[in-house]
Design a protein around this motif. Structure first.
Motif, PDB file in Angstrom:
ATOM      1  N   TYR A  97      19.690  38.748  65.843  1.00  0.00           N
ATOM      2  CA  TYR A  97      19.118  38.243  64.604  1.00  0.00           C
ATOM      3  C   TYR A  97      17.606  38.077  64.707  1.00  0.00           C
ATOM      4  O   TYR A  97      16.903  38.162  63.697  1.00  0.00           O
ATOM      5  CB  TYR A  97      19.782  36.924  64.212  1.00  0.00           C
TER       6      TYR A  97
ATOM      7  N   ASP B 199      21.612  50.004  56.837  1.00  0.00           N
ATOM      8  CA  ASP B 199      21.158  48.895  56.005  1.00  0.00           C
ATOM      9  C   ASP B 199      21.900  48.905  54.677  1.00  0.00           C
ATOM     10  O   ASP B 199      22.645  49.827  54.368  1.00  0.00           O
ATOM     11  CB  ASP B 199      19.648  49.007  55.757  1.00  0.00           C
TER      12      ASP B 199
ATOM     13  N   ARG C  73      29.798  45.230  59.781  1.00  0.00           N
ATOM     14  CA  ARG C  73      28.738  45.327  60.792  1.00  0.00           C
ATOM     15  C   ARG C  73      29.324  45.269  62.199  1.00  0.00           C
ATOM     16  O   ARG C  73      28.900  46.004  63.087  1.00  0.00           O
ATOM     17  CB  ARG C  73      27.730  44.198  60.591  1.00  0.00           C
TER      18      ARG C  73
ATOM     19  N   THR D 277      21.303  33.319  61.444  1.00  0.00           N
ATOM     20  CA  THR D 277      22.347  34.107  60.792  1.00  0.00           C
ATOM     21  C   THR D 277      21.724  35.379  60.236  1.00  0.00           C
ATOM     22  O   THR D 277      20.512  35.460  60.058  1.00  0.00           O
ATOM     23  CB  THR D 277      23.007  33.329  59.631  1.00  0.00           C
ATOM     24  N   SER D 278      22.574  36.342  59.941  1.00  0.00           N
ATOM     25  CA  SER D 278      22.055  37.606  59.422  1.00  0.00           C
ATOM     26  C   SER D 278      21.363  37.408  58.083  1.00  0.00           C
ATOM     27  O   SER D 278      20.278  37.967  57.838  1.00  0.00           O
ATOM     28  CB  SER D 278      23.195  38.622  59.285  1.00  0.00           C
TER      29      SER D 278
ATOM     30  N   VAL E 138      17.397  38.138  57.593  1.00  0.00           N
ATOM     31  CA  VAL E 138      16.957  39.196  56.679  1.00  0.00           C
ATOM     32  C   VAL E 138      16.039  38.632  55.598  1.00  0.00           C
ATOM     33  O   VAL E 138      15.004  39.220  55.260  1.00  0.00           O
ATOM     34  CB  VAL E 138      18.175  39.900  56.050  1.00  0.00           C
TER      35      VAL E 138
ATOM     36  N   SER F 119      26.478  29.164  60.354  1.00  0.00           N
ATOM     37  CA  SER F 119      27.059  30.428  60.788  1.00  0.00           C
ATOM     38  C   SER F 119      28.566  30.418  60.573  1.00  0.00           C
ATOM     39  O   SER F 119      29.279  29.585  61.150  1.00  0.00           O
ATOM     40  CB  SER F 119      26.749  30.677  62.266  1.00  0.00           C
TER      41      SER F 119
ATOM     42  N   GLU G  79      24.149  37.055  69.844  1.00  0.00           N
ATOM     43  CA  GLU G  79      23.943  37.213  68.408  1.00  0.00           C
ATOM     44  C   GLU G  79      22.542  36.781  67.997  1.00  0.00           C
ATOM     45  O   GLU G  79      21.898  37.421  67.157  1.00  0.00           O
ATOM     46  CB  GLU G  79      24.978  36.410  67.624  1.00  0.00           C
TER      47      GLU G  79
ATOM     48  N   PHE H  44      16.332  41.258  63.607  1.00  0.00           N
ATOM     49  CA  PHE H  44      16.359  41.350  62.149  1.00  0.00           C
ATOM     50  C   PHE H  44      15.164  40.638  61.541  1.00  0.00           C
ATOM     51  O   PHE H  44      14.572  41.116  60.570  1.00  0.00           O
ATOM     52  CB  PHE H  44      17.639  40.721  61.583  1.00  0.00           C
TER      53      PHE H  44
END
Length: 376
Positions: free
Chosen positions: A30, A149, A137, A67-68, A72, A298, A26, A33
């Motif tokens: 990320y 997105d 996701r 984390t996402s 982001v 998370s 993960e 990202f």
């Protein structure tokens, strides 16, 4: 360590192994990202876990890391300063340091009282929405397509509109993983279901050559270990990042605190908001000084580690050691990990965040929040 009960070690070890199995693949995603190389995830992950375990001692269940949402936000803030990918590493690290300083100062100034203005339904809604986004996701991984997105509805529409492109082999792998996870959890709850499914997925993927049948796998993960490194960006960029860092810091704290508070209340405990601010702030400062990027709490990893039996910050310490070893020597182990297996593990882990029946009722005797029975 002096007060640690040895009877908790088995559960903490299983929780750490489960968290480790999720953190490695993960974090690499990320990092993409955030717009930085995959190895930067390995710089950040063990440092964040170690620092938070040392300073966030009143929060036993939160697993901190990439984390996402944090990735982001980091990418969006950095891209406003420079669109050059060569600058992303230094700018991302500097942003983590600034976010950390903001949270550290706020924690030391005892500004944790702002959590009093975060109403319980708002926190429940935040976690519910985050869980929905995570599920859609990860659902795309189970179908073998991209969710694109945007927000939850946009991603869901993208996923459904790509139904003709869904991979049957990937769907089969994902469905089998979900089924096995639920069966293990239902009939043998004492076994680490996520870890068992992950190991089986790795073995079967390598033996059956799932990649050749169209199933996406994690692929090669570069080896890396964290070493101290200053961001090395011009002074004007530090100033430019400061404004965006305030918003990032608020979201990071809200995310981390809501997750930590949820698990603490489920187990009859209480989280110190000032201590949380300080611990999350120090974690971000440390991460920024090893070329990492912004970290937060998370939901998926915390849920998975708790579900596997983790009960103390020892989970983070063990997971940090495992990630250090992985970054140095063991990244090839995850090369054949099927993406749908990883997606299934995450979906099962976060489903407890979507139980909102009778929200507003707290049950002190069971530790349940908003009328939810603990999913673990």
């Amino acid at each position: 360590m002096r007060n640690y009960r040895k009877g908790l070690l088995r559960g903490d070890m299983l929780g750490a192994l489960t968290a480790w199995a999720l953190i490695v693949p993960e974090s690499v995603a990320y990092a993409q990202f955030a717009g930085v190389p995959p190895q930067n995830a390995f710089y950040a992950a063990p440092v964040a876990l170690l620092v938070y375990a040392l300073f966030g001692r009143r929060s036993n269940f939160l697993i901190i890391g990439a984390t996402s949402a944090a990735a982001v936000l980091s990418a969006a803030t950095v891209s406003d300063i420079s669109g050059d990918t060569k600058d992303a590493v230094g700018l991302s690290a500097a942003l983590a340091v600034i976010v950390g300083v903001v949270l550290l100062v706020a924690g030391l100034a005892r500004l944790g009282f702002i959590t009093n203005f975060l109403a319980e339904p708002a926190l429940v809604g935040f976690l519910f929405g985050m869980a929905l986004t995570i599920v859609v996701r990860q659902g795309a991984k189970l179908a073998g397509v991209s969710s694109g997105d945007g927000n939850f509805l946009e991603r869901l529409w993208t996923l459904l509109s790509k139904a003709p492109d869904w991979s049957l082999a990937t769907l089969a792998a994902g469905a089998a993983s979900l089924t096995l996870l639920f069966l293990l959890e239902r009939f043998v709850p004492r076994l680490p279901a996520a870890l068992i499914v992950l190991v089986l997925g790795l073995v079967l993927s390598a033996a059956l050559g799932l990649k050749d049948h169209g199933v996406d796998i994690v692929g090669k993960i570069p080896s890396a270990v964290p070493v101290p490194h200053l961001p090395g960006i011009p002074a004007e960029n530090w100033i430019a990042l400061a404004a965006g860092a305030l918003g990032v810091a608020l979201v990071v704290f809200a995310e981390a605190f809501s997750i930590a508070n949820r698990f603490a209340r489920e187990h009859g405990q209480e989280v110190d908001a000032d201590r949380e601010m300080t611990a999350v702030g120090l974690s971000n400062i440390a991460v920024g000084l090893v070329r990492g990027f912004v970290v937060s709490g998370s939901a998926s990893r915390s849920a998975a580690a708790t579900g596997a039996g983790g009960r103390t910050p020892m989970v983070s310490l063990i997971a940090a050691a495992l990630i250090l070893l992985t970054g140095a020597f063991l990244t090839p182990l995850f090369t054949d990990l099927p993406e749908p297996v990883l997606g299934a593990i995450v979906i099962v882990a976060v489903r407890g965040f979507m139980r909102v029946a009778n929200c507003g009722a707290t049950r002190p005797t069971t530790g349940a929040v908003c009328g939810w029975p603990s999913p673990y």
